[in-house]
Design an enzyme around this catalytic site. Structure first.
Site, PDB file in Angstrom:
ATOM      1  N   GLU A  81     -31.588   3.731  19.091  1.00 57.23           N
ATOM      2  CA  GLU A  81     -31.888   3.740  20.741  1.00 57.23           C
ATOM      3  C   GLU A  81     -32.635   5.140  20.773  1.00 57.23           C
ATOM      4  O   GLU A  81     -33.072   5.915  20.025  1.00 57.23           O
ATOM      5  CB  GLU A  81     -30.611   3.756  21.493  1.00 57.23           C
ATOM      6  CG  GLU A  81     -29.731   5.077  20.947  1.00 57.23           C
ATOM      7  CD  GLU A  81     -28.798   5.633  22.100  1.00 57.23           C
ATOM      8  OE1 GLU A  81     -29.612   6.312  23.132  1.00 57.23           O
ATOM      9  OE2 GLU A  81     -27.613   5.728  22.019  1.00 57.23           O
TER      10      GLU A  81
ATOM     11  N   SER B 178     -19.509   0.612  31.445  1.00 59.21           N
ATOM     12  CA  SER B 178     -20.924   0.597  31.079  1.00 59.21           C
ATOM     13  C   SER B 178     -21.261  -0.747  30.605  1.00 59.21           C
ATOM     14  O   SER B 178     -20.201  -1.704  30.055  1.00 59.21           O
ATOM     15  CB  SER B 178     -20.901   1.292  29.696  1.00 59.21           C
ATOM     16  OG  SER B 178     -22.051   1.211  29.086  1.00 59.21           O
TER      17      SER B 178
ATOM     18  N   LYS C  42     -17.973   7.197  23.416  1.00 59.71           N
ATOM     19  CA  LYS C  42     -17.938   8.866  23.643  1.00 59.71           C
ATOM     20  C   LYS C  42     -16.816   9.216  24.172  1.00 59.71           C
ATOM     21  O   LYS C  42     -15.850   8.622  24.857  1.00 59.71           O
ATOM     22  CB  LYS C  42     -18.999   9.228  24.882  1.00 59.71           C
ATOM     23  CG  LYS C  42     -20.311   8.650  24.143  1.00 59.71           C
ATOM     24  CD  LYS C  42     -21.610   9.142  25.180  1.00 59.71           C
ATOM     25  CE  LYS C  42     -22.867   8.687  24.709  1.00 59.71           C
ATOM     26  NZ  LYS C  42     -23.093   7.098  24.512  1.00 59.71           N
TER      27      LYS C  42
END
Length: 313
Positions: A27, A142, A161
């Protein structure tokens, strides 16, 4: 590709894909939003080297001036690392950035989309997005989780995370049928920390096991008439190395301080994660950044091993 979707595939990536050789996607929001220059440039270059050393071809994905980049040249990587104000794109706004000729870093969701489009099967990142703390009021969840449910790419990360609500993130992944595999561990890692105190739903001890599992998932999907889209994504949760981790009990104190600062500033939406990551670098005196770089390199190594195992039937 059609003229309506401008895409540039780096020559060595194109050759590897054409020959069905192992390729690992990377990414680019970690470059545009994850850490400052020049650490972001050095990190991105170093991670690509890790993948090559394991026998795979790295392909960092990004949008540069409205063009999808599948693999970055050294000049492209340097330009992206120095760009100020790049957009952070997910499924909702990837096409928007392309249409406007913008430069953007790709999140987990956008990277999975592009990887699947060009035939890359494995993707290495730091940590996935998930359910944010307080989501029962904010509904801040998300798009990475939905993408994992729909897009057939193996994602290697150090878990979600740790700034997120990890129990709720795991529940949502389970609800959407996403396998979550602890790599050589029964404990779910928490990004900077080797364990979150939660059990990993599944376990695999080497890349061959994961490749074999993926083949069986694809065979099952084909029998169920899902050959076109495949079985959806898989999350391989790879713990940070013990010498690079920040123990969970210590890290949670840092996160609580950063979360309090976030609430005081009134920051919401896509700005939440970059703010928290940046604030944690300050609070930890740079330790979180050093751990972040270490875990990304570790994930890239395992992702390359999985890509090699998938390519060698």
């Amino acid at each position: 590709m059609t003229a309506d979707l401008p895409i540039d595939i780096l020559p060595d990536v194109g050759r590897a894909l054409a020959a069905a050789e192992p390729v690992v996607a990377l990414e680019s929001t970690i470059i545009t939003h994850g850490m400052p220059y020049p650490q972001n440039f050095n990190m991105a270059s170093g991670v690509e080297t890790v993948i090559r050393n394991e026998g795979a071809t790295p392909a960092t994905l990004a949008v540069l001036e409205g063009r999808i980049k599948v693999g970055l040249s050294d000049d492209d990587r340097a330009d992206l690392a120095k760009t100020k104000g790049a957009r952070k794109v997910s499924r909702a706004d990837l096409a928007y950035a392309i249409a406007r000729g913008e430069t953007a870093g790709t999140t987990v969701a956008a990277t999975m989309m592009i990887a699947a489009m060009v035939g890359i099967k494995v993707f290495a990142t730091g940590g996935i997005g998930g359910v944010h703390k307080g989501a029962e009021q904010s509904f801040d969840i998300s798009a990475d989780l939905i993408e994992l449910a729909r897009t057939n790419v193996i994602v290697v990360a150090a878990g979600a995370k740790a700034i997120l609500d990890i129990p709720k993130t795991l529940e949502m992944l389970e609800t959407n049928g996403v396998p979550v595999i602890g790599f050589q561990t029964d404990d779910m890692p928490a990004f900077w920390s080797r364990t979150s105190g939660l059990a990993a739903p599944l376990r695999a001890d080497n890349a061959r096991e994961i490749a074999n599992f993926q083949r069986k998932r694809e065979a099952l999907a084909a029998m169920l008439g899902e050959r076109d889209n495949g079985p959806g994504g898989m999350l391989v949760a790879n713990p940070i190395s013990s010498d690079a981790e920040i123990p969970q009990a210590e890290m949670m104190g840092f996160i609580d301080r950063a979360q309090a600062d976030l609430e005081q500033e009134g920051i919401t939406g896509k700005d939440v994660t970059p703010f928290l990551l940046g604030r944690l670098v300050e609070i930890t005196g740079g330790r979180s950044l050093r751990s972040n770089i270490a875990l990304v390199r570790n994930n890239a190594k395992i992702a390359a091993q999985i890509a090699v195992a998938l390519a060698s039937r």
